[in-house]
Scaffold this active site. Structure first.
Site, PDB file in Angstrom:
ATOM      1  N   GLU A   1       0.763  -1.255   0.067  1.00 18.33           N
ATOM      2  CA  GLU A   1      -0.097   0.005   0.054  1.00 18.33           C
ATOM      3  C   GLU A   1       0.819   1.382  -0.032  1.00 18.33           C
ATOM      4  O   GLU A   1       0.219   2.549   0.301  1.00 18.33           O
ATOM      5  CB  GLU A   1      -0.749  -0.023   1.261  1.00 18.33           C
ATOM      6  CG  GLU A   1      -1.954  -1.129   1.089  1.00 18.33           C
ATOM      7  CD  GLU A   1      -3.029  -0.873   0.149  1.00 18.33           C
ATOM      8  OE1 GLU A   1      -3.105  -0.087  -0.607  1.00 18.33           O
ATOM      9  OE2 GLU A   1      -4.078  -1.700   0.303  1.00 18.33           O
TER      10      GLU A   1
ATOM     11  N   HIS B   1      -3.034   3.083   8.258  1.00 21.28           N
ATOM     12  CA  HIS B   1      -3.821   2.401   7.554  1.00 21.28           C
ATOM     13  C   HIS B   1      -3.876   0.782   8.245  1.00 21.28           C
ATOM     14  O   HIS B   1      -2.936   0.342   8.584  1.00 21.28           O
ATOM     15  CB  HIS B   1      -3.504   2.016   6.201  1.00 21.28           C
ATOM     16  CG  HIS B   1      -4.342   0.827   5.465  1.00 21.28           C
ATOM     17  ND1 HIS B   1      -5.687   0.773   5.580  1.00 21.28           N
ATOM     18  CD2 HIS B   1      -3.979  -0.435   4.846  1.00 21.28           C
ATOM     19  CE1 HIS B   1      -6.243  -0.349   4.841  1.00 21.28           C
ATOM     20  NE2 HIS B   1      -5.337  -1.176   4.627  1.00 21.28           N
TER      21      HIS B   1
ATOM     22  N   HIS C   1     -12.367  -3.209   3.052  1.00 19.76           N
ATOM     23  CA  HIS C   1     -10.884  -3.023   3.359  1.00 19.76           C
ATOM     24  C   HIS C   1     -10.603  -2.833   4.759  1.00 19.76           C
ATOM     25  O   HIS C   1     -10.214  -3.509   5.596  1.00 19.76           O
ATOM     26  CB  HIS C   1     -10.211  -2.069   2.327  1.00 19.76           C
ATOM     27  CG  HIS C   1      -8.849  -2.164   2.087  1.00 19.76           C
ATOM     28  ND1 HIS C   1      -8.047  -1.938   0.794  1.00 19.76           N
ATOM     29  CD2 HIS C   1      -7.960  -2.607   3.077  1.00 19.76           C
ATOM     30  CE1 HIS C   1      -6.926  -2.319   1.137  1.00 19.76           C
ATOM     31  NE2 HIS C   1      -6.733  -2.500   2.470  1.00 19.76           N
TER      32      HIS C   1
END
Length: 224
Positions: free
Chosen positions: A82, A101, A164
């Site tokens: 990512e 994240h 997600h």
């Protein structure tokens, strides 16, 4: 190029990033090797490496990249899949110094239904607006996902990611972590409130008063 030449003295930032990464799983915000963190440095960012358990990670395992994804140092580990998400968020938000994240259970449960977190509780304002948006789904690690998240973060410091997880940003790693904890707490409360049906929402005028109160008390301003 020597590390000192391309990065400068980033030892403190490296230590902070490893420390916050290790706290993610212990706080319940993340599981296993999922999730990733980054912090802005001169010329780009430091990001966690791919597929390395946080408890095994050291400061030397962190990966220095420019904002296009090019390495700032030779012989590094492979960056998180990512990395693009982190680079694009930092590029779009010059005031932000850190991006986090993670895959917290309650926030991700809402994201699996494409549900944002509306103004059911005044603390939604901690993310900077009257709701916490849910970015549309796209495959992890892609430019499409980054673009969705950047749009969902306009005038916000957090957003959900459909099917997600969660992204937060802050003035430093601690700020990004604090917001992630707040959002996951709100997600848990919202899911429980939904057991009784859709909760009533605060209206625009009421949320405006909350934002004014936050500003007057300097609440959360270290995160902006």
């Amino acid at each position: 190029m020597a590390r000192a030449e391309c990065l400068g003295n980033d030892d403190v930032l490296r230590q902070q990033l490893v420390a916050v990464a290790r706290r993610l799983n212990g706080s319940g915000l993340n599981q296993g090797t999922s999730g990733n963190l980054s912090v802005r440095i001169d010329g780009g960012l430091l990001v966690t490496p791919s597929s390395l358990p946080y408890e095994q990670m050291t400061t030397g395992d962190l990966v220095a990249l420019d904002l296009s994804g090019q390495p700032l140092q030779s012989g590094q580990r492979r960056p998180s899949s990512e990395w693009r998400l982190h680079a694009d968020v930092l590029a779009s938000r010059p005031e932000a110094q850190a991006v986090l994240h993670c895959h917290p259970v309650h926030a991700t449960a809402l994201a699996c239904h494409d549900r944002p977190i509306p103004a059911f509780h005044y603390m939604v304002a901690v993310a900077g607006g009257d709701d916490i948006r849910c970015a549309p789904y796209a495959t992890f690690g892609t430019a499409a996902l980054s673009a969705h998240v950047v749009r969902a973060l306009v005038e916000r410091q957090a957003c959900l990611m459909a099917r997600h997880g969660l992204v937060t940003l802050g003035s430093d790693l601690e700020a990004a972590l604090r917001i992630a904890v707040e959002v996951e707490t709100l997600a848990k409360m919202y899911l429980q409130a939904l057991q009784l049906g859709e909760p009533p929402l605060l209206d625009a005028e009421q949320m405006e008063a909350v934002h004014a109160q936050f500003k007057g008390l300097h609440y959360g301003q270290q995160d902006q």
